[in-house]
Design a protein around this motif. Structure first.
Motif, mmCIF file in Angstrom:
data_model
loop_
_atom_site.group_PDB
_atom_site.id
_atom_site.type_symbol
_atom_site.label_atom_id
_atom_site.label_comp_id
_atom_site.label_asym_id
_atom_site.label_seq_id
_atom_site.Cartn_x
_atom_site.Cartn_y
_atom_site.Cartn_z
ATOM 1 N N GLY B 207 39.384 48.523 -9.272
ATOM 2 C CA GLY B 207 39.472 48.208 -10.727
ATOM 3 C C GLY B 207 38.139 48.798 -11.560
ATOM 4 N N GLN B 208 38.117 48.292 -12.685
ATOM 5 C CA GLN B 208 37.039 48.703 -13.695
ATOM 6 C C GLN B 208 35.760 48.634 -12.771
ATOM 7 O OE1 GLN B 208 37.400 49.317 -17.077
ATOM 8 N NE2 GLN B 208 39.341 49.684 -16.296
ATOM 9 N N PRO B 209 35.002 49.618 -13.280
ATOM 10 C CA PRO B 209 33.501 49.363 -12.601
ATOM 11 C C PRO B 209 32.659 48.707 -13.364
ATOM 12 C CG PRO B 209 33.771 51.638 -13.708
ATOM 13 C CD PRO B 209 34.986 51.107 -13.715
ATOM 14 N N THR B 210 31.694 47.991 -12.737
ATOM 15 C CA THR B 210 30.726 46.945 -13.187
ATOM 16 C C THR B 210 29.833 47.598 -14.281
ATOM 17 O OG1 THR B 210 30.668 46.044 -10.943
ATOM 18 C CG2 THR B 210 29.121 45.272 -12.524
ATOM 19 N N ASP B 211 29.566 46.966 -15.341
ATOM 20 C CA ASP B 211 28.921 47.551 -16.835
ATOM 21 C C ASP B 211 27.471 46.750 -16.346
ATOM 22 O OD1 ASP B 211 31.071 49.052 -17.784
ATOM 23 O OD2 ASP B 211 31.563 47.239 -18.567
ATOM 24 N N VAL B 212 27.363 45.542 -15.926
ATOM 25 C CA VAL B 212 26.350 44.467 -16.163
ATOM 26 C C VAL B 212 26.175 43.813 -15.120
ATOM 27 C CG1 VAL B 212 27.613 43.174 -17.800
ATOM 28 C CG2 VAL B 212 24.926 43.099 -17.875
ATOM 29 N N PHE B 213 25.013 43.464 -14.459
ATOM 30 C CA PHE B 213 24.710 42.366 -13.544
ATOM 31 C C PHE B 213 23.630 41.436 -14.042
ATOM 32 C CE2 PHE B 213 25.320 46.474 -11.353
ATOM 33 C CZ PHE B 213 26.161 46.200 -10.192
ATOM 34 N N MET B 214 24.047 40.015 -13.676
ATOM 35 C CA MET B 214 22.980 39.035 -14.088
ATOM 36 C C MET B 214 23.030 38.187 -12.923
ATOM 37 S SD MET B 214 24.880 36.467 -16.758
ATOM 38 C CE MET B 214 25.369 37.650 -18.026
ATOM 39 N N PRO B 215 22.071 37.311 -13.142
ATOM 40 C CA PRO B 215 21.561 36.413 -11.821
ATOM 41 C C PRO B 215 22.650 35.343 -11.974
ATOM 42 C CG PRO B 215 19.471 36.471 -13.089
ATOM 43 C CD PRO B 215 20.627 37.395 -13.979
#
Lengths: 407, 437
Positions: B207-215
């Motif tokens: 799928g779509q690649p990840t753009d942002v990570f958050m806790p």
């Protein structure tokens, strides 16, 4: 026609015929197994979504900042959409058939949920639609009726209590006697009376080959004004011919009404369908292409070997011609020889095909149908005969004078 | 000597150009189609993290009850309360819960329109456990996890899009309606298939690649809902507290063990955990528990569809047919030249030399067949590019390993196919055949 000389010559030089037999057998075994897979995918790609496909478009709307007033915002959006020129009806929903968005599944039963009945409950996909839902999707109601505005649960509530609309496939599955209308079905803690039955409504991901084709129509609809504070799906049906302009205008008006949003997946339903079956189409294309090549290579192989045999037996043919054999006799000699070899290959191929079929049943290869059996056998025999035609004709032209050559 | 063989081989191929072309065609088509399908299968079932795939484990428990099993197996996703409990017990050297989110992201100056970003809410161990490289800054701290801090990690592409003129770390970003501090930027990292996302309903291995990570704690407690299905045993859950304490399943849990030998201990731990939960009255049933490592997980989730495997077998069957075909045609070709071989025998060529001569010719056919086969593979992958789901278009490149395999197969297969014809020629050729000249 005397078969003895054919057998004699086959026995004397068995390697070539053995190679052709094994080639034909493998080809037929592969063809018969692949035919079922291809047919399954084609049927799936043709299965009806239940929507008025030519006139429906949909979009996914994401609110920025998780507004707590989502119900009011969605209600306003629907009013905007419904007032857009060319629009027949519009609705907000949790999922859109074939789009991959949705997939809210739940087990359903005709009795209150029973923990001992593990693994045998039917899995259904839930759609939440308001009173315009049937109209917005273009669903065909075949029995009973749709929700009225009063029966649709208010904003924030998920699903009006007590009422449900099922697809015909699901209703018939749960109530095989065909008396589903008015009966009660149980989903989790809910108990709902079936008030209507729609002809078709497919799930969000019907292309997945691990879901049986019949089960792609297992959908249940609850009356609800769905308003999530993140993503909502809007489905809009337009008058014939008005789709393109209505899509553009709807997007413009939505942005104008409220800019705090991200609109994605704004697509006519035809494109949604196209995207939904990409993997199925790719697999079908691969299988069809490989099998066409397979048949072509096998035919070329037969032709190649036959022309070699003709060249090798020039003198023998010359002798036979000199002894009075007609051209037709020579021609039929090669054709019957081919029929014999390919015929043996076909018989072995059928055995091999069923063996493979049993072996691959777990990987989703459907059972070989009798139609394919006869079709495949005939096709392979005819292709064999066609492949040998040109070498056989060349053989028939061999001059009787060749018999006089020494050697 | 080999130069002489090669020269002779070339001469002979030229003399029987049509038959040779047919052999090359058969072999190259067989190779081309099987390599095309194999390329795709290979890309779809590759081990995304081979150096530690057997030390990364994902846990499942049957918390929805026997009624909600899928084919008798527990749900693929897990509830927040179990993730919290497993993290407390801390049985691996690293562990993280995770779920996918879709959030609007914009810079605080609101210069650009908000974009819909594909996000992943997780714990800080995610980055070290999955070996995510950082080009700036670092992961958030364990304390950030516990404090539900408003921090994010961006991927290179989103950072470049949002902050085209400067560095992203330390900047403030608006995610939904709150401000977050950017603590790090990851380098290019996107395992394929995305094994940590395949268990989600609507989850996508490509799928779509990840753009942002958050806790995860920040996202979950700010009511940022998972971007996918949530399965709940009861329907109405009102508050965030209720939702997180409920049996609703919507996230995944992965842990890393120090060595493969630890994996059975995790299985025992999870079984004991399930039994304990039943004892405490949470379940009325004996909960099934499952522990999978990455390859087992991809297999269980059927990331590479079974039918693609079947298609690969079909293509390999086709290659085999082509091979049989090549043997038949080579045999035909060598028999046509019986007289020539006899002449060479009469002039003093040894059987061994005739045999070698045959092998050389097959070798030559193999090289040409392999080259043409590569062209077919390249064309086949090109043709498929328009057909496959967009997300796996990237996998339809001709990979170096496939290239090497094609050449090796071409040569191996043709030499194998040439063995018998060459042997027969060498055996059969005797001076008597000269009579037929």
């Amino acid at each position: 026609m005397n078969l003895v000389p054919i057998f004699a010559s086959l026995r004397r030089n068995p390697l070539g015929p053995v190679l052709i037999v094994s080639q034909v057998a493998l080809t037929l075994a592969i063809l018969l197994n692949v035919a079922g897979i291809v047919r399954q995918h084609v049927e799936r790609m043709r299965s009806p979504s239940g929507l008025d496909e030519a006139n429906v478009f949909s979009l996914a709307n994401l609110w920025i900042g998780q507004p707590s007033a989502a119900p009011a915002l969605v209600a306003r959006d629907l009013a905007v959409l419904r007032a857009t020129p060319g629009v027949v009806a519009a609705v907000s929903t949790n999922g859109v058939p074939l789009s991959g968005r949705g997939g809210w599944g739940t087990p359903i039963d005709t009795k209150p949920v029973d923990l001992s009945r593990q693994g045998i409950l039917t899995e259904v996909e839930l759609y939440y639609l308001d009173e315009q839902g049937a109209d917005a999707l273009g669903l065909r109601i075949v029995q009973g009726r749709w929700f009225t505005a009063d029966e649709v649960a208010g904003a924030g509530q998920v699903g009006a209590p007590g009422l449900v609309v099922l697809t015909r496939a699901l209703a018939d599955h749960l109530f095989p006697r065909g008396d589903a209308l008015g009966q009660v079905v149980y989903m989790g803690a809910r108990a709902d009376t079936i008030i209507g039955i729609v002809e078709n409504l497919q799930i969000a991901s019907p292309g997945n080959p691990s879901v049986a084709l019949e089960n792609t129509q297992f959908s249940a609809i609850m009356g609800s004004r769905l308003a999530m504070n993140a993503v909502n799906n809007y489905v809009v049906r337009t008058k014939p011919g008005a789709q393109q302009s209505a899509m553009k205008e709807a997007e413009r008006r939505l942005r104008q009404a409220n800019a705090q949003r991200v609109i994605t997946q704004l697509l006519p339903f035809k494109e949604t369908r196209h995207n939904s079956y990409r993997a199925n189409r790719a697999l079908t294309a691969i299988l069809v292409a490989v099998n066409l090549l397979l048949v072509a290579v096998t035919a070329l192989g037969i032709a190649g070997l036959a022309s070699y045999w003709v060249a090798q037996r020039q003198r023998m043919i010359g002798v036979r011609r000199a002894l009075g054999a007609k051209r037709l006799d020579i021609l039929s000699y090669f054709h019957i020889e081919n029929l014999l070899i390919v015929g043996i290959g076909t018989l072995l191929g059928i055995g091999l095909a069923f063996a493979l079929n049993t072996l691959l049943a777990k990987s989703g290869v459907p059972r070989i149908e009798q139609v394919y059996l006869w079709g495949g056998m005939t096709a392979v025999l005819v292709i064999g005969q066609l492949a040998v035609l040109s070498p056989a004709l060349r053989a028939a032209r061999v001059s009787p004078a060749l018999a006089t050559r020494s050697g | 000597m080999s130069g002489h063989f090669l020269q002779l081989a070339l001469q002979n191929l030229k003399r029987h150009v049509w038959l040779t072309a047919l052999i090359v065609l058969a072999i190259s088509l067989g190779l081309g189609s099987s390599m095309t399908v194999y390329s795709i299968l290979r890309a779809m079932s590759a081990d995304p993290i081979p150096w530690k795939s057997d030390r990364l484990l994902t846990l499942q428990i049957d918390n929805l009850g026997p009624d909600n099993r899928r084919s008798g197996e527990p749900p693929a996703m897990v509830a927040y309360r179990d993730i919290a409990a497993w993290r407390r017990d801390h049985r691996g050297i690293r562990q993280a819960g995770m779920y996918e989110i879709g959030v609007s992201v914009s810079t605080v100056d609101a210069q650009t329109a908000p974009v819909l970003a594909n996000g992943r809410a997780t714990h800080t161990d995610f980055f070290t456990m999955f070996d995510v490289p950082f080009i700036a800054g670092r992961p958030w701290s364990a304390a950030d996890d516990e404090d539900r801090a408003n921090v994010v990690v961006l991927t290179r592409s989103l950072a470049a899009r949002l902050f085209p003129s400067g560095k992203a770390t330390g900047q403030i970003l608006r995610v939904e309606n709150k401000d977050y501090r950017v603590v790090g930027v990851t380098g290019d990292w996107e395992p394929s298939p995305r094994f940590y996302d395949v268990g989600r309903n609507g989850g996508d291995a490509y799928g779509q690649p990840t753009d942002v990570f958050m806790p995860l704690e920040t996202a979950a407690w700010s009511d940022i809902k998972p971007n996918g299905s949530v399965s709940c045993p009861v329907y109405r859950v009102r508050t965030t507290e209720e939702f997180l304490a409920s049996e609703c399943v919507w996230a995944h849990y992965w842990l890393e063990v120090a060595s493969v030998a630890e994996a059975p201990k995790i299985r025992d731990y999870l079984r004991a955990y399930g039994a304990e939960q039943k004892r405490s009255g949470r379940f009325t049933w004996e909960p099934l528990t499952r522990v999978y490592d990455v390859p087992q997980w991809l297999d269980y989730m059927k990331v590479a569809p079974d039918q693609l495997r079947v298609a690969t077998w079909v293509a390999i069957g086709f290659l085999f047919v082509c091979l049989v075909n090549a043997v038949a045609l080579m045999l035909a070709r060598s028999s046509r030249r019986a007289a020539e071989f006899s002449l060479r025998r009469a002039l003093g060529a040894s059987r061994r030399n005739l045999f070698l001569q045959g092998i050389w010719e097959s070798l030559l056919v193999g090289i040409v067949g392999g080259a043409v086969g590569l062209l077919w593979t390249w064309a086949g992958l090109g043709a498929l590019r328009g057909l496959v789901p967009e997300a796996i278009v990237g996998t339809t490149r001709l990979q170096p390993a496939v290239l090497a395999l094609t050449i090796a197969l071409a040569i191996g297969v043709t030499v194998l196919a040439g063995l018998y014809p060459a042997w027969r020629v060498a055996r059969a050729a005797d001076a008597l055949r000269l009579k037929s000249l």
